[in-house]
Design a protein around this motif. Sequence first.
Motif, PDB file in Angstrom:
ATOM      1  N   PHE B 384       9.030 -42.995   6.051  1.00 10.96           N
ATOM      2  CA  PHE B 384       8.636 -41.676   6.555  1.00 10.96           C
ATOM      3  C   PHE B 384       9.711 -40.627   6.277  1.00 10.96           C
ATOM      4  O   PHE B 384       9.437 -39.519   5.856  1.00 10.96           O
ATOM      5  CB  PHE B 384       8.374 -41.795   8.058  1.00 10.96           C
ATOM      6  N   GLU B 401       0.358 -43.492  14.652  1.00 10.98           N
ATOM      7  CA  GLU B 401       1.663 -44.119  14.929  1.00 10.98           C
ATOM      8  C   GLU B 401       2.753 -43.625  13.981  1.00 10.98           C
ATOM      9  O   GLU B 401       3.936 -43.806  14.262  1.00 10.98           O
ATOM     10  CB  GLU B 401       1.541 -45.648  14.850  1.00 10.98           C
ATOM     11  N   GLY B 403       3.231 -40.632  13.725  1.00 14.73           N
ATOM     12  CA  GLY B 403       3.703 -39.443  14.422  1.00 14.73           C
ATOM     13  C   GLY B 403       4.621 -39.760  15.583  1.00 14.73           C
ATOM     14  O   GLY B 403       5.151 -38.867  16.230  1.00 14.73           O
ATOM     15  N   GLU B 404       4.791 -41.051  15.847  1.00  9.66           N
ATOM     16  CA  GLU B 404       5.681 -41.455  16.944  1.00  9.66           C
ATOM     17  C   GLU B 404       7.013 -41.895  16.367  1.00  9.66           C
ATOM     18  O   GLU B 404       7.118 -42.984  15.801  1.00  9.66           O
ATOM     19  CB  GLU B 404       5.059 -42.621  17.726  1.00  9.66           C
ATOM     20  N   ILE B 405       8.013 -41.060  16.520  1.00 13.75           N
ATOM     21  CA  ILE B 405       9.320 -41.407  15.967  1.00 13.75           C
ATOM     22  C   ILE B 405      10.071 -42.260  16.991  1.00 13.75           C
ATOM     23  O   ILE B 405      10.392 -41.810  18.085  1.00 13.75           O
ATOM     24  CB  ILE B 405      10.093 -40.150  15.556  1.00 13.75           C
ATOM     25  N   ARG B 408      15.303 -42.202  16.378  1.00 14.30           N
ATOM     26  CA  ARG B 408      15.503 -40.789  16.070  1.00 14.30           C
ATOM     27  C   ARG B 408      16.626 -40.588  15.055  1.00 14.30           C
ATOM     28  O   ARG B 408      16.596 -39.659  14.274  1.00 14.30           O
ATOM     29  CB  ARG B 408      15.823 -40.010  17.335  1.00 14.30           C
ATOM     30  N   CYS B 409      17.639 -41.453  15.073  1.00 10.11           N
ATOM     31  CA  CYS B 409      18.754 -41.265  14.127  1.00 10.11           C
ATOM     32  C   CYS B 409      18.257 -41.375  12.686  1.00 10.11           C
ATOM     33  O   CYS B 409      18.650 -40.600  11.831  1.00 10.11           O
ATOM     34  CB  CYS B 409      19.850 -42.304  14.344  1.00 10.11           C
ATOM     35  N   LYS B 411      14.938 -41.535  11.849  1.00 10.08           N
ATOM     36  CA  LYS B 411      13.546 -41.056  11.768  1.00 10.08           C
ATOM     37  C   LYS B 411      12.585 -42.146  11.308  1.00 10.08           C
ATOM     38  O   LYS B 411      11.860 -42.021  10.326  1.00 10.08           O
ATOM     39  CB  LYS B 411      13.438 -39.837  10.859  1.00 10.08           C
TER      40      LYS B 411
END
Lengths: 449, 483
Positions: B384, B401, B403-405, B408-409, B411
């Motif tokens: 992604f 899914e 769209g659900e990160i 976060r570091c 992504k």
Amino acid sequence: MEKCDVLVIGAGPGGLAAAKGAKEAGAERVVVLERDSCAGGILNQCIHDGFGLIRYHDQLTGPEYAIRAEKEAIEAGAEILTGHQVIRISDKREVKAASREGLKTFQTGAVILATGCRERTRGAISIPGSRPAGVFTAGVVQNFVNVRNIMPGKRVVILGSGDIGMIMARRLTLEGADVKAVVEILPEPAGLARNVVQCLYDYNIPLLCSHTVSRIIGERKLKAVEISGVGPDRKPVSGTEETVECDALVLSVGLIPENEIAGTAGVRLDEKTNGTMTDEYMRTSVPGIFSCGNSHRIMDLADFVSQQGELAGKNAAAYLKGTEMRPWDGARSARLKKGYPLPGTVTCTLCPNGCQIRWDGKGYDGNKCPRGAGFAEQERTAPKRMLTTTVRTKDGKLLPVRTDKAVDKKKLFTIMGCMRQVHPAMPVKCGEEIFRFADVSVISTANMV
Amino acid sequence: MNQSDVIVIGAGGVGCAIARELSRYKITVTVIEKECDVAAGTSGRNSAVVHAGFNNRTGSLMARLCVEGNKGFEAVCEELGVPFRNTGKILVAFDEEDMKILEGIVAQGEQNECEGLRLMGREELRRVVPGVDGIGGMYSPHTSIFDPFSYCIALAENAAANGVIFQFNSEVTAVEKTEDGFCITAGGKTYRSRILINSAGLYSDRISEMAGVPGYRIYPCRGEYFILDKVAGELLDIPVYPAPKPGIGGLGVHLTPTIDRNIIIGPSAEYTGDKGDCSCTQETMDRLFAEARALLPSIERRYIIGNYAGIRAKQAPPGEGGFRDFVVKEEESCPGLINLIGIESPGLTASMPIARMVRDLVGNRMDLEEKDGFNPAREAPVRFRDLTEEEQARLIETDPEYGEIICRCQKVTKREIRNAIENPLGARSISAIKYRAWATTGRCNGGYCLTRIVDMLTQEYGMRPEEVTWRGPGSAMFSGEVK
């Protein structure tokens, strides 16, 4: 493309207060983007009490504080969008966020960074030794134990005596773990004196200052840590090593402002702390972008974070209207007693101040408020503590609870044991009684469906 | 009982490459691995560099296979969907003596048929790697970087898709030479094969001895590394090495950018005597950092986000040093046993040519007829973070899914974690997810995503908390439920 006047990133105490502040100061549309599935941020896992005395003049747990802060933001008219992870902020203050509904772009008048902080890790402090399972940061352990019903280990060593480290020492002890020691590299504990007393002394957890974990042992699973005394240079002193068997090492070695998103907008960061550089109005180096709370500077209390968030929100609204902003009035932690309690005193645990109260045979001295004398009197005769913990619900989730009043210190483990047998059915509202133990009522501290 | 034509012991880069190469033919192949996943040993603990081949003694197998491997590496990565970047590489000279060493390396490289090597002066060095302060250097255009986890995973997945069987958590405890082949005990099960390929890396000496061919000895030589934050990644986009000093047993502490734009510092070189001891030590970490700063003074302590150590499978004993070539051969005294001994750096670079050599050795023993349905390609997993925003938006439309990160570091999305959990090799540990999806590898070391990954494993995949492991049996992440 969505439009809003003020966009707040993060729905922890800072972000919720910022949204409230912005709305109250006249901003039209205020949106809070939160990546988690509910508002509250890290407060949701902080099931212990000690929150809210300054902001709400009430003794609250983290989840209770979160409920109030969220309610205030919503009542003020802010919208909170959960499940939205901001990816970047463009130079035109367009904020791009990912969610299950797609990539969204928000055109904003002002942005408030309330992204909180992350924990310093084992990797960052380079502890020598192997890399086995069983090494965690304290916040991660707090989340697993308090929210996800997962126990990291049974024999625990905690490195770092910040507040989270001490609070987890107590929490793990209450849940049946053997906390072998809290190890602190500095000569004094790093957190509040109140926590030294109510988290460590209360449970006879050894506190080793001027010590550190000098080696992690265990190829696949943590077997032990080597603890060494440190010299004035904070380096381990050869010959002082002692091996302590354990299956979990919990690190509470500092917090770092979380500014990944700020970086995408070109916001200037302090090279040493990674916090945002702001002026006294909480304005960052980029026009229209404000910052507050732990993303700006690590704060001792959530209450301070909320206060600063509210100010940033008000100032963001003022920025849009071109009206006057108010400055942040600086240091608030000075009153808080940190480190070892003073010898010969009672440390008041009623609030974070941790007054050091002395009994001279006739009266009490050193308490900043009248409640302190009562506390000290009780502490000398029959010490009492609030108990905060969780119960397992019928459907296997964890519900945070607390006693409705301080209870006899000697009864804490008895009540813990009784609560293991209680499995309430949902839904439950915050404040609802879950269980009674003699005259003590155990109440829910969260809304759960 | 498992009966195969060929058994490969070890699922490192070389074992996986051999498995994939043999999966082209109408033979049955089983790979036996003691860990829970591929790349669990040296292949997953190195500098992640595709070497050009100038460092290796002219005429050696090492030099020939390295140069050949380098030439075909990008194509293999393309075919298998493995992240690869041709960066080139710089060797830095700090004094005239270093310059002389570099001259020697260019000459050796040319003899090895490495193309495009050249010396550079101070000016050019500064231009190519600002901040590196040497008197000159050497440039190697064909050195590249890649993701070694992804490489091994892709080879193994492609081999498995073409019929190879992988047996993880299966440590070989006995090898018996039978009349027509071998009988192998691993993980409590018995396996039979006509040909045995010993690709056990650090433990190849032990396996050979079990098969009745003693005499090899592997000396574990540890190399420690630091990993730096992506913030530091901006400082460097090409691997930078010091001019190699004679007799240090490695290439010297170097700085290598990674595919994900971190920087790796290392490795050290210490003989430890323990093949399982991947510890890092204070003295070495201090030295690594000092040497890295000597190369690139702008590196700071606060950039460090992690450390690790790998172990070289050296044939040269401690204190002796000296060059020892790769051993790739069928043992005369034990027909059917193909030994791969001392495959240290540049083993990953050379893995495909080694695999082809092994294929020829296998071909001497049995007919290798090509399969009709062999598919050489493996689709690259979705990353992604590397996509354009338009592509990201389209993906989320196909599956929310994306769209659900979760991490976060780096992504990394929930769907990518799911893809990793459901990997075709069936490896299900936190590290298996880490090396596939790249979650937990960022600056927060999993502080945010670990809880979410564990949620998925316990709530959606039916694992109990105490069943979640860091890297297979004996590495439980948790003791159980709280209540």
